[in-house]
Write an enzyme that holds these catalytic residues in place. Structure first.
Site, mmCIF file in Angstrom:
data_model
loop_
_atom_site.group_PDB
_atom_site.id
_atom_site.type_symbol
_atom_site.label_atom_id
_atom_site.label_comp_id
_atom_site.label_asym_id
_atom_site.label_seq_id
_atom_site.Cartn_x
_atom_site.Cartn_y
_atom_site.Cartn_z
ATOM 1 N N HIS A 59 0.877 -1.172 0.000
ATOM 2 C CA HIS A 59 0.000 0.000 0.000
ATOM 3 C C HIS A 59 0.911 1.218 0.000
ATOM 4 O O HIS A 59 1.689 1.425 0.928
ATOM 5 C CB HIS A 59 -0.919 0.022 1.220
ATOM 6 C CG HIS A 59 -1.870 1.173 1.183
ATOM 7 N ND1 HIS A 59 -3.100 1.075 0.576
ATOM 8 C CD2 HIS A 59 -1.755 2.450 1.628
ATOM 9 C CE1 HIS A 59 -3.715 2.247 0.673
ATOM 10 N NE2 HIS A 59 -2.923 3.081 1.299
ATOM 11 N N CYS A 60 0.832 2.012 -1.037
ATOM 12 C CA CYS A 60 1.713 3.170 -1.186
ATOM 13 C C CYS A 60 1.029 4.408 -0.618
ATOM 14 O O CYS A 60 -0.050 4.793 -1.073
ATOM 15 C CB CYS A 60 2.058 3.379 -2.653
ATOM 16 S SG CYS A 60 3.229 4.713 -2.916
ATOM 17 N N ILE A 61 1.670 5.030 0.364
ATOM 18 C CA ILE A 61 1.073 6.225 0.964
ATOM 19 C C ILE A 61 1.173 7.432 0.035
ATOM 20 O O ILE A 61 0.414 8.383 0.179
ATOM 21 C CB ILE A 61 1.716 6.543 2.334
ATOM 22 C CG1 ILE A 61 3.210 6.782 2.184
ATOM 23 C CG2 ILE A 61 1.427 5.428 3.316
ATOM 24 C CD1 ILE A 61 3.888 7.289 3.429
#
Length: 120
Positions: A97-99
């Site tokens: 999950h890329c912030i």
């Protein structure tokens, strides 16, 4: 800065702006694209297969050829699928999950995530 090289300004500006627009396009696509949540066809397959489908408990090691049981969803998921704790869904070929893009990187948007690095 372009002293003696004024003939290179326009070609470099075209290259820079092209890469900038392509990088922005890839960034927007990775944000709005579905990361690859489990399709409805998978749920239909699991329902129709019943007990014939070999479902294993998830381990830290790779389990080729087996569906594993998601502990959060309590539903079988295909090989290389993982549950994202931020989004609350199981994602096929889950990477992370890329912030920075506020989305999971998975099966459907992995290409655009890599293109951001190439263009930028």
């Amino acid at each position: 800065p372009a002293s003696g090289r004024s003939d290179m300004v326009k070609p470099l500006a075209v290259v820079f702006n092209t890469l900038w627009v392509l990088g922005l396009w890839a960034y927007v696509r990775v944000q709005i694209a579905d990361p690859g949540k489990l399709p409805r066809k998978w749920h239909d397959f699991v329902t129709s297969a019943g007990d014939v489908l070999a479902v294993q408990q998830p381990l830290c090691a790779w389990q080729p050829g087996f569906a594993t049981l998601c502990s959060q969803c309590n539903w079988p998921r295909p090989e290389r699928s993982h549950h994202c704790s931020v989004c609350g869904i199981c994602v096929m070929r889950y990477d992370h999950h890329c912030i920075w893009v506020n989305n999971c990187v998975g099966f459907n948007n992995h290409k655009y995530f890599l293109l951001i690095g190439v263009y930028c």
